[in-house]
Structure formats: C-alpha cells, structure tokens
Design an enzyme around this catalytic site. Sequence first.
Site: not given
Lengths: 410, 410
Positions: B186, B197, B283
């Site tokens: 992840k 993280t 992102e």
Amino acid sequence: MVEASTAEQVIEVSGGSILSPAGFSAAGIHTKVKRKRKDLGAIICDVPASSAAVYTLNKIQAAPLQVTKESIAEEGKLRAIVVNSGNANSCTGRQGLEDAYTMRKNSAKKFGLPEHQVAVTSTGVIGEAMPMDKINEGIAHLEPETGFERAQDFNEAIMTTDVAGKHACFQTWVDNKAVFIGGVAKGSGMIHPNMATMLGFVTTDAAIEPAHLQTALSEITNKTFNRITIDGDTSTNDMVVVMASGKAENNPLHPEHHDWNAFVAGLKETCESLSKKIARDGEGATKLIEVKVEGAATDEEAGQAAKQIVGSDLVKTAVYGTDANWGRVIVALGYSEVELDPDTVDISVGPVETLKASTPVHFSEEEAKAYLESDTVEITVNLHIGSGSGKAWGCDLTYDYVRINAGYRT
Amino acid sequence: MVEASTAEQVIEVSGGSILSPAGFSAAGIHTKVKRKRKDLGAIICDVPASSAAVYTLNKIQAAPLQVTKESIAEEGKLRAIVVNSGNANSCTGRQGLEDAYTMRKNSAKKFGLPEHQVAVTSTGVIGEAMPMDKINEGIAHLEPETGFERAQDFNEAIMTTDVAGKHACFQTWVDNKAVFIGGVAKGSGMIHPNMATMLGFVTTDAAIEPAHLQTALSEITNKTFNRITIDGDTSTNDMVVVMASGKAENNPLHPEHHDWNAFVAGLKETCESLSKKIARDGEGATKLIEVKVEGAATDEEAGQAAKQIVGSDLVKTAVYGTDANWGRVIVALGYSEVELDPDTVDISVGPVETLKASTPVHFSEEEAKAYLESDTVEITVNLHIGSGSGKAWGCDLTYDYVRINAGYRT
C-alpha cells in the site's frame, strides 16, 4: 565570521533601490527577445566597483556564468552588469560561450570599458541559440540613468515568470558615514517552461576590497538566498552579484573594522528581504511561509531542517489548504539529516502550539485555520537539544503551480 | 552481492498473490476505525517463517516498528503479521508503545503463538491515540483462510488513500522445485492528511535462513522500494516484511547456492512490480514515470540521479502537461550529486531523442507529445562516463495531488 548586528544599526529605506547607493545608474529596454516586456538591462557604476558573486551549485552551468567568473577573477572590479531575459544561453554549447563573450565585448565597447569590468548574465529558455542580432542591437541602445524609474526598468528587464518586482534598500553607518545597500532580484519558479533562474543584483556605496565583500556575500548567501525554495529545483543560471562603489568614503571595510557588523547586517537585511520577496512570488503562490528552527545542534543544522520543512510538498499543500498539519512538519523534520531527539520536539503554527515534547497539544482548529488564512505563515520548531537557530522561506503549493508548470513550452 | 538473473528463470503468475506460496493464509475485516472500508488484517504462516524486514529511514518512527523489530530480533521467525489502517500509532508517546505491545499480545493469544512470532504495523492518522477497544475486538474476529479473495481482503484492510490494490506474484525454480513469491503493498502519497506510509508484505515458500533473506531484501529494497518517490516525503511507518515458509522444500538458499540468483531475481521482480504499482497509484497521478540512467560512474549513482530526476516537481508537471521538456531533466541531473560531464549527456523521452552530447536535437514536438499521452512514460539518460545503470519510478504532479493534500484533515 559574519556576526548578526543589532537591529538599530540598519534601517530600511522606503522607496529605495539599486540606484540609492551613490555611483550607480541603470537601464532596461525591449529588444523583442520577449514578446512585450523589457528584456535587456544594465547596471553601471561610475567607477570600478569592488565586486563579488556567488553562482548556482548546479553542475550544468550556463555560458554567461563562466564569462562573468573570468571577468571578476581578473581584478575583482566591475563597472557594468548586462542582463537579458527570454533566453538563458544554457545548454547551448560552444556557440553559447561565444555569444556570451560577444555580449560582454559589445557591452564593453558601448560603455567604453575594459572587457573584464563587464559581467553578463541571462535568464529564460534553455537550449535555444541566443538571438544575438537583437541582443547586439539592444546593447547599442542602453542608456543608463539614475532614479527609481530606471531601477524599475532594469527590474522589468530581468523578469521571466515573476509577477511582482523585487526591490530592497537598507541604510547603515560606517565610520559615521551613511552607507546605502540596494538590491533587486528575479525568480519565482526555478525553471518555468524552461524559463529559469534566481538572479540577485546588489549595489552599495561602501568602500570595501573585493575579497572582504566576497567573504560577506558568501556567508550571507548561505543564510538568505540559499534558504529559499520554491520547488527544490536549482537552475543553471542562478547568480548573485554585489558591486561596491566606495563613494560613501568610509575607511575600507574588513572583518576587524569596528563597523564591519553594521555593514554585514545591512547586506544581510537586503539579501533576506529579496529572498522573502522571491519566496512570496513563487509560482502560483498565495502565501509566504517562514520556518524557524530553534534549539538545534548548530545554526547550520537549524537552517537545513528549516529548509527541509519549508520544501515539503505536503507542508506546502497543507498551508495552502489552511490545515495546521503538524504531522507533516515532524515527518519532514524526521527525514532531514539533522540531529534530533524524537521525544523533545515542539511545533507551533503562528501563535498556535500544536506539539509539545513530541506530544500532541489540544488546540483550537478554528484559531489555527484563521491564522493560516493570512498571507504570511510562520512555523516554529524547537528541537531542545542545543542553541542553534535558523530560518528558511518558501511558499504554498497550489493548483496554479501545476497549471503554470504543466503548460506547454511553446 | 545480489546479481540480476536472466529473465527466463522467473515468470509472472497471473492472478497470484501473497497466498500463492504454500503455507500462508490471510484475513481482512472492518473494525470501524475507518468509516467504511476494511481496516484490520493479518497474514498467518502455518509454520515459523524465516523473516526479514526493512524500515523507514525517518528519525521519527512509529511505535509498532519498534515492537516488530523486537519480534524479529528474537529468532528471525514470524508466524503472524497483524496490520491496521486508519491510525498510524505514530507520535503517540508511551501510550502508543503500550498499545503496540497490546496489539501484539492479543494477536499472539488469538492465534496461539509466542509473542515474538508476531509482527504488528499501523498506517493512518499521526498523533492520535489508537482506538484499542476496536482493535482488540477486531483481532478476536480475524479468521485467516487461503484463496485470492482473502488476499484481497487483506489488501483492502491496509489501504489508506490508495485507489488500486497492489498485488504481485512471481515463480522461480530452486533445486528444481517451483518456488512462489507473492507480495502486496500500500502507499500512494507518503502522508495524505496525516494518512501515512508505504507498506509491503512479501511471502514465499522458499527455504532460506533469516540472515540470508535479510541480505537479499536489503539489497533489493535499495533498487526497488527505495527508488520510488511520490512527493519526496518519507513516513514514520514505512516497512517491508518478507516471510519464507520453506514449504517448497528446496535446500536452504544462501548466496553460494547455485539457484541463489534465481530466487533473488524472483524477489526483485516482486518488489519492483509492487514499487511500480505504488508509483502509478501516486496521489492524483495519471501516469507512471520510469527514469533510466545509464553510463554513470556506478549503479548507485545512476539510481541516485534517476531518483532525483523522477522526483523533480518540474519534470513531474511537464509529464502531466505532455511537454518533452528535457531542460528540466538536465537541470535535475545537474543538481543531483552524481559525477557527470556537462558535455556528454544524452536524453530521450520514450523513443524521442531530445539531447545528444548535451546539444539539443531537433525533434518532432507532435511525436513527443503523442508519446507523453501514454500512461507510462520512460525517460532515458546516458551520462557516457561509465557503465553504471539504474532506474527509479514516480508519477506526474497534477491538480488532483494539490486537491487531495490541501484537503482539511478532519
């Protein structure tokens, strides 16, 4: 060693500029390298001025930097700085170097100077040949004069993506003589569609030998221009030049002179003021961010940590979003390479204490959000492991930064 | 020394996961720490698995990292990894450490294991106390099973701002036994509104002692997970753990084993595949960027330069804007700290050569723009000073990155 001086010795000169110190004139004209705005400028000193310069640390350096280094190396004196914008003369190979020499030669001829008293520099597109016909014709039309409007013309001539002009002027006293220090700078993103560079030009009428001027400039640059970051990029053309005319008629300055600190403080204020103006005018920015780190092992580590924090995209977007996100501050601090104790960190956002001894403080989100709406945001960090302190400046990261930099070059 | 292996020794397992290697089961459930999505997961091995881990380099490290380090230090064997998302248990002081120990103790009890065979880790908000009532109740409800759906459940349970799941699985041969290596990861921004993280979990059925597994993981991490950058930030919780069940029944692997390279190649492919998936899911990202640097003094310097280029906000916005802006690439290269000759640099954007021996090449802007529209963009740089090569991965910088990260925490 450059020591900070007390504030009383230095006063800001309202409406001052690079032409406030005695002995300087300037010009800025339009040569059609850029479409509309002025794009060629010069600063001239009546007498050979003691000069010092600092240059980009990028391993790829533009041609004019080499030529200016040679000029200053000759005797440490300049009478002219000639700057163009719209083309950076960078990554232009052998032809680029010849063009920079030609720019210097023609400027020297125009102003009746030996070539080594002329500095040249460029800012703009990388990797395109200099439009030397326009530059050469422009040089012939430079007519430097005194007065604030000519300083404005020069400022416009060095702008690329800058939105605002960037002047600073401070006064100090050396041997009871008034000494002026004026500056002008450009720079907003480090390289907007290949439009590059931070440039700073500082004039003073102080009397000082080139070597001592270089000492003062180098140390001050590390605490001012080198402490700003817009996007972490360092251009091929960054340069700051200082010229000192000596017309204040003080006894020549040196580190043991009793007014050395007053001069250094004036020069530092000028450079810091320009640095903050550059940070505030960062591409797409809506806010100036000042990060102050205290209680570090050394001043240098404090400055390094401050720069790491102010350079974090996550801190920059949090400030844009008026979010007192101390978690991102401590994370940036944690990956900076400075000594710290994970259990003793304090963080304040303006007046709002958010972390104390590495433990979250309950604070008013409303008060923090209101503070973050202001156009200058101060973040203070105390490491509580030593007495080092330092500042760094940057700006928020906004939609406009992406828009400006995702724009197609042509 | 880890050597790259020939491609033939390793094949990708379509539809594979962390549960493809023999000996593993997994679970993922919703405990209401997050509003809707699963937020607690576990990977269980039938037998004590040789284990190795790498941790964030951030000086501020979250509590569970310390607890996991202690577990692995005991005998290098794990039978369970328990992970929660929604709260990072970072900057939570003494209470946070106690909570991490409690999480480990209750997991050990649930699965009937000694505590030191349990690793724990957390990802989510920084600086808030762990909701231990929910976590403890959740642990009691973890029922690990085999099958791809359970691997999916686990994957969902570790996600924060991730948009896509990130699985990888490769097969190789050791002593003529099929060996599987599966991974899940992840990470999209390093800390989205304090949601932190990068985490990676890798399983294999190879037989290998912990020390040799650690050697392989550490070297591979430097060329894979450590070569990705979304926004330059490194979280307090980053961790990669590998568990090896030994159920493939090969002779235990070690660097002199004749199939060591095959195993290392499989582990590297798994980690590289996960790394690219993390970069692509950055992102706000619309594209994966792969930068390959060749002709550097060393492999390490090549990787360092590649990472500097792929991390440049200006390169990232140029890719977003489909602009073959090689000037920004050479500028980022110039401020990386690697050895280079300013006159011998080549830069290509996909198939389009843009700079040759540091001199601009005339290229078709249309062709370059068309290439930059694709969802994977490769930039290749050759320094021509040595034989070092290395890659790094990142993503474009978009309006959505700013939107996601300027969003208010709460």
